[in-house]
Enzyme design. Sequence first.
Site, PDB file in Angstrom:
ATOM      1  CG  HIS A   1      -2.323   0.429   0.948  1.00 34.76           C
ATOM      2  ND1 HIS A   1      -2.852   1.628   1.378  1.00 34.76           N
ATOM      3  CD2 HIS A   1      -3.320  -0.179   0.262  1.00 34.76           C
ATOM      4  CE1 HIS A   1      -4.104   1.734   0.969  1.00 34.76           C
ATOM      5  NE2 HIS A   1      -4.416   0.659   0.298  1.00 34.76           N
TER       6      HIS A   1
ATOM      7  CG  HIS B   1      -6.910  -1.405  -7.745  1.00 32.98           C
ATOM      8  ND1 HIS B   1      -7.615  -0.223  -7.671  1.00 32.98           N
ATOM      9  CD2 HIS B   1      -6.524  -1.686  -6.481  1.00 32.98           C
ATOM     10  CE1 HIS B   1      -7.628   0.200  -6.413  1.00 32.98           C
ATOM     11  NE2 HIS B   1      -6.985  -0.671  -5.669  1.00 32.98           N
TER      12      HIS B   1
END
Length: 381
Positions: A185, A284
Amino acid sequence: MKITSVETFLVPPRWLFCRIGTDEGLVGWGEPIVEGRAATVRAAVGELSELLVGTDPLRIEDHWQVLTKGAFYRGGPILSSAVAGIDQALWDIAGKARDAPVHELLGGPVRERARVYSWVGGDEPAEIEDAVRAQVEAGFTAVKMNGCGRLPTLASPAEVDAVVRRVAAAREVLGPHRDLAVDFHGRVSLANARRILPLLEPLAPMFVEEPLLPDEQHLLPQVLSASTVPIATGERLYSRWDFRPVFEHGIAVAQPDLSHAGGISEVRRIGAMAEVHGVALAPHCPLGPIALAASLQIAFSTPNFLIQEQSLGIHYNTGNELLDYLVDPSIFEFVDGQVRRPRRPGLGIEVDEEAVRRADERGHAWRSPVWRHDDGSFAEW
Ligand SMILES: [Mg+2]
């Protein structure tokens, strides 16, 4: 056929939907969204709609060129996401106009089932084990987890060990025949990534995602040389041009987002470019049902597709779920961790327009959390 209207709907939990109407009664749906910036993208779609109303919706490529480049300034998350949602809606109309699913227009299906993965949450290894077990029992053959929370630039031995123990807990439950993806992340510095990645090698992650922030791509070679763990990135890259350097650095998995990276038109091209570099495509999608439907059209028409993210039960979806705005949610029925090829025209979904209009009256103000380190300074989320 002419476009007669472009409307947007602010839909909980954190989405923005776009509806393009035509004079022939065909309607297309898209999901133009940057998580936490829905109102900003909504304004961008409103401005872009000036270029659409009165024109032929089937000239998708020409629209993509004009919407992306016609304002002189271009690129970035807001504009690329606005174009992405419009592009999805135009493909939806194109499919419906020809009574064919979008993937039929993209060269036809290259597979009959597409693999999907689920998210697992939890901070402590015992919580992670329980969460992974639940997904395995639901039939999923791959899961993704965050590797860590906040990390200082140079993590302590205990912090490094905590990352390894969490990943090991998940691997223990999954065994050697299921896959584990680990999302860093953008929270992990270059130095931390170089220290942690070799320690994860024995746990054989399918890939480690976003070891660096998107503006640190020039450091990727140092991350890639640190271990054999396949590296994934791309949810914060918005075009072929953004992806070019990471392909050349040697990532293993490209993760463009159908709602950020210029829609079906551009992700299709990013996938082809990935193929040239031996890179697999894993779009994603922690987003809503239209973004997922668009992703699946890519999954079924892209030879180097690897696996699809999906947000059923994801921690962001508080109050509303992936299936709430669909007339028939069976398109997203996951069997043995796979989804069947959709057969309906366009994106393959029927949006419950009444539910969407009602939801827009409530709206939402979802924002990304702002994290801070113990000393009060900003921390990457
Ligand atoms: Mg991610």
